[in-house]
Design a protein around this motif. Structure first.
Motif: not given
Length: 336
Positions: A155-159, A250-254, A102-103, A132-134
């Motif tokens: 998630x680590x790879x996408x990040x 989280x996405x809204x906050x970021x 997400x970040x 990213x989450x999808x």
């Protein structure tokens, strides 16, 4: 019983007390509690006194400090709640809201909007955080089942991919836009406004409402899929709903304030230390402690020096030693 009541009262009183303290302190001008309460009484029509705050203080209080305080509390509550939910869903104490990418996805979206202003920065950050989450979920899918380990690795790879793309955008940016991108990736609360509060508040409140409603079932997920199915709960559907809620807040906050590192990892552990592993209680604790703790850090970041340091720097500097201390003292006990 008395101890539980005291802890519950503390969860309500601490945010209120810190909110009042945050209103009266700032780099521009400090005011007293009496002056603050007097002005609040005037605004509410309780007091008829003609004495009002002088100069620009009303604007500083209600147009600068108050929206920042509300946004900071919302973001802190969101990140802490997301961390607690994801740690229960994945049954892993080192998972945080940014594990699913997400970040980095939101950071790339914000940088893209800064470099190519086709859409608003907040909107672009939110869209790419969800993407990213999808992508993480689709990559980790293996038939009808999704392994927790494979999802974390995906998630680590996408990040990593989105971080690389962000680096490319930084390389292509001119110095002014590069500075804005870097500041955003370190947390950007100094641009808080009522507009950002209005943009973030509805998705955050909806996501928190879903988490609060389903907080009883988090304990079942923490026990494992077999135990959840034994009592008639579909763990796959429940995980998807909770992950969607955590992603949304989280996405809204970021999207609203930028990247705030390590916060969603540490606060859930602090909540469990104080209130135990019962998720039906720690959900409320994460909201209160998360919002209060981030508000405290923000107060320090905007008053400690004449210039403001991004809050993401402080969360890392303060959070890392606190987490190491708790870990060394064996205070973090996932199985307790």
């Amino acid at each position: 019983m008395i101890k539980s009541v005291k802890k519950g009262a503390l969860l309500i009183l601490l945010p209120i007390i810190l909110l009042c303290i945050s209103l009266i302190i700032g780099s521009s001008q400090n005011i007293g509690f009496g002056e603050l309460f007097h002005h609040i009484a005037l605004e509410l029509g309780i007091s008829k006194d003609d004495v009002v705050l002088q100069g620009s203080l009303p604007t500083i209080l209600w147009q600068v400090r108050l929206p920042r305080i509300i946004l900071t509390f919302l973001v802190g509550a969101s990140l802490a709640s997301s961390g607690g939910v994801l740690q229960a869903v994945f049954r892993n104490p080192i998972v945080d809201p940014f594990t699913l990418g997400i970040s980095s996805g939101s950071a790339f979206g914000a940088a893209l909007a800064m470099l190519f202003p086709v859409m608003a920065v907040n909107t672009s950050a939110f869209i790419f955080g969800v993407i990213a989450v999808a992508v993480t979920y689709l990559v980790s899918c293996a038939g009808a089942k999704t392994s927790i380990v494979s999802m974390v690795l995906a998630g680590m790879i996408v990040s990593g991919v989105f971080t690389a793309l962000l680096t490319v955008l930084q390389y292509l940016s001119d110095p002014y836009k590069l500075q804005a991108i870097i500041q955003w990736t370190m947390g950007n609360l100094h641009t808080a406004s009522w507009q950002k509060v209005h943009t973030a508040i509805f998705p955050v409140l909806i996501g928190l409402f879903i988490i609060i409603i389903l907080r009883w079932k988090l304990n079942l997920l923490a026990l494992g899929d077999q135990e959840a199915m034994a009592v008639g709960v579909n763990p796959t559907v429940l995980k998807l709903i909770l992950m969607a809620a955590a992603t949304m807040i989280t996405a809204s906050s970021v999207a609203a304030v930028g990247v705030i590192s390590l916060f969603g990892l540490i606060v859930p552990h602090i909540s469990r230390m104080i209130f135990g592993p019962n998720n039906s209680i720690t959900v409320w604790a994460n909201i209160s402690i998360g919002g209060t703790f981030l508000l405290l850090i923000d107060d320090f970041s905007r008053t400690a020096m004449p210039f403001e340091i991004p809050i993401g720097v402080f969360t890392m500097i303060i959070g890392a030693p606190v987490f190491i201390y708790l870990m060394r003292r064996n205070a973090i006990n996932w199985n307790s």
